[in-house]
Design a protein around this motif. Structure first.
Motif, PDB file in Angstrom:
ATOM      1  N   LEU A   1       1.190  -1.519   0.024  1.00 55.28           N
ATOM      2  CA  LEU A   1       0.176  -0.055   0.418  1.00 55.28           C
ATOM      3  C   LEU A   1       0.756   1.733   0.030  1.00 55.28           C
ATOM      4  CD1 LEU A   1      -2.662   1.247   0.305  1.00 55.28           C
ATOM      5  CD2 LEU A   1      -2.909   0.679   3.549  1.00 55.28           C
TER       6      LEU A   1
ATOM      7  N   THR B   1       0.371   5.443   1.022  1.00 58.61           N
ATOM      8  CA  THR B   1      -0.243   6.250   1.255  1.00 58.61           C
ATOM      9  C   THR B   1       0.302   7.221   0.652  1.00 58.61           C
ATOM     10  OG1 THR B   1       0.962   5.943   3.290  1.00 58.61           O
ATOM     11  CG2 THR B   1      -1.029   4.808   2.965  1.00 58.61           C
TER      12      THR B   1
ATOM     13  N   GLU C   1       5.448   3.515   1.606  1.00 63.91           N
ATOM     14  CA  GLU C   1       4.650   2.458   1.352  1.00 63.91           C
ATOM     15  C   GLU C   1       4.948   1.198   2.505  1.00 63.91           C
ATOM     16  OE1 GLU C   1       7.509   1.616  -2.038  1.00 63.91           O
ATOM     17  OE2 GLU C   1       6.578   3.096  -2.907  1.00 63.91           O
ATOM     18  N   HIS C   2       3.790   0.174   2.887  1.00 65.48           N
ATOM     19  CA  HIS C   2       3.866   0.247   3.558  1.00 65.48           C
ATOM     20  C   HIS C   2       3.452  -1.681   3.390  1.00 65.48           C
ATOM     21  CE1 HIS C   2       3.167   3.423   5.920  1.00 65.48           C
ATOM     22  NE2 HIS C   2       2.452   4.164   4.665  1.00 65.48           N
ATOM     23  N   SER C   3       4.109  -2.550   4.163  1.00 65.81           N
ATOM     24  CA  SER C   3       3.683  -3.944   3.215  1.00 65.81           C
ATOM     25  C   SER C   3       2.929  -4.597   4.222  1.00 65.81           C
ATOM     26  CB  SER C   3       4.672  -4.924   4.207  1.00 65.81           C
ATOM     27  OG  SER C   3       4.626  -5.402   5.427  1.00 65.81           O
ATOM     28  N   ILE C   4       1.510  -5.539   4.709  1.00 66.92           N
ATOM     29  CA  ILE C   4       0.701  -5.872   5.420  1.00 66.92           C
ATOM     30  C   ILE C   4       1.282  -5.671   6.813  1.00 66.92           C
ATOM     31  CG2 ILE C   4      -1.252  -7.513   5.567  1.00 66.92           C
ATOM     32  CD1 ILE C   4      -1.004  -8.133   2.222  1.00 66.92           C
TER      33      ILE C   4
ATOM     34  N   PHE D   1       1.916  -2.593   8.000  1.00 62.93           N
ATOM     35  CA  PHE D   1       0.338  -2.151   8.314  1.00 62.93           C
ATOM     36  C   PHE D   1       0.051  -2.666   9.858  1.00 62.93           C
ATOM     37  CE2 PHE D   1      -3.712  -2.075   7.657  1.00 62.93           C
ATOM     38  CZ  PHE D   1      -4.089   0.140   7.877  1.00 62.93           C
TER      39      PHE D   1
ATOM     40  N   ALA E   1       2.244  -1.342  12.549  1.00 58.21           N
ATOM     41  CA  ALA E   1       2.118   0.324  12.708  1.00 58.21           C
ATOM     42  C   ALA E   1       0.325   0.353  13.890  1.00 58.21           C
ATOM     43  CB  ALA E   1       1.819   0.836  11.801  1.00 58.21           C
ATOM     44  N   LEU E   2      -0.134  -0.265  13.107  1.00 62.43           N
ATOM     45  CA  LEU E   2      -2.136  -0.218  14.231  1.00 62.43           C
ATOM     46  C   LEU E   2      -1.632  -0.445  15.338  1.00 62.43           C
ATOM     47  CD1 LEU E   2      -4.181  -1.633  11.146  1.00 62.43           C
ATOM     48  CD2 LEU E   2      -3.897   0.532  12.695  1.00 62.43           C
TER      49      LEU E   2
ATOM     50  N   VAL F   1      -6.604  -7.045  11.537  1.00 61.11           N
ATOM     51  CA  VAL F   1      -5.935  -7.337  10.117  1.00 61.11           C
ATOM     52  C   VAL F   1      -4.395  -8.035  10.633  1.00 61.11           C
ATOM     53  CG1 VAL F   1      -3.283  -6.089   8.906  1.00 61.11           C
ATOM     54  CG2 VAL F   1      -5.833  -5.073   9.581  1.00 61.11           C
TER      55      VAL F   1
ATOM     56  N   VAL G   1      -9.582  -2.431   4.482  1.00 63.53           N
ATOM     57  CA  VAL G   1      -8.853  -1.281   4.771  1.00 63.53           C
ATOM     58  C   VAL G   1      -8.484  -0.421   3.489  1.00 63.53           C
ATOM     59  CG1 VAL G   1      -6.541  -1.210   5.253  1.00 63.53           C
ATOM     60  CG2 VAL G   1      -7.178  -2.720   6.832  1.00 63.53           C
TER      61      VAL G   1
ATOM     62  N   ALA H   1      -4.860   6.222  -1.361  1.00 58.89           N
ATOM     63  CA  ALA H   1      -3.944   5.158  -0.897  1.00 58.89           C
ATOM     64  C   ALA H   1      -3.686   4.028  -3.106  1.00 58.89           C
ATOM     65  CB  ALA H   1      -4.697   4.453   0.135  1.00 58.89           C
TER      66      ALA H   1
END
Length: 177
Positions: A42, A44, A53-56, A59, A62-63, A75, A126, A138
């Protein structure tokens, strides 16, 4: 004839001709799933200026760090833990040499199969939730596609294993008095 069926019932699925294609599917899935989880999935952009850029996996992490425990649990649970557990379970069934007369392994795999697309659905929700607006945008990156491919291949492998286990149970039933 009964002896041949007994031999089939005692062999691992991977040792049977039809099981070799399933083993190849599991191997490919085992390669794609970690890539799908670790590669950027992803991109953003905030206010059109800052992007990341974020990997699953990243992500979900981070949450978790931000204290969004429920969302992080959903997730990580549906996108990391569930697919990983299902893949391990399928490998176990693929190389098991003991027939399961009660069919518990088969029923459990079928139950897991009912939740197979939940991981992709969570990811899609998401992405949908943070898609284009005035403040935040995104877009998807290769990690999403690798993850989706791993999920689809796992579903295909699961269907093949269910079919092969059903045939193995029938063969075991024929040889049992």
């Amino acid at each position: 004839m009964g002896n041949a069926n007994g031999d089939i019932a005692q062999r691992a699925l991977a040792d049977q001709r039809a099981g070799q294609a399933t083993t190849a599917l599991l191997l490919l899935t085992s390669c794609l799933l970690p890539l799908g989880l670790l590669l950027p999935a992803l991109r953003t952009t905030q206010f059109g200026l800052w992007s990341g850029e974020h990997s699953i996996l990243g992500f979900g992490w981070a949450l978790l760090k931000d204290g969004e425990l429920l969302l992080a649990g959903i997730v990580l649970g549906f996108s990391v833990v569930f697919p990983g557990f299902k893949l391990i379970w399928m490998w176990r069934l693929q190389f098991s040499r003991t027939p399961n007369a009660g069919g518990g392994d088969l029923r459990f795999l079928e139950m897991l199969g009912k939740w197979s697309m939940a991981d992709v659905l969570v990811l899609a929700l998401v992405i949908f939730g943070v898609r284009d607006n005035l403040v935040f945008a995104a877009s998807t990156l290769p990690g999403v596609y690798l993850f989706a491919a791993a999920t689809m291949l796992a579903m295909l492998a699961s269907g093949r294993i269910v079919s092969q286990l059903g045939a193995r149970r029938e063969a075991a039933a024929i040889t049992s008095p």
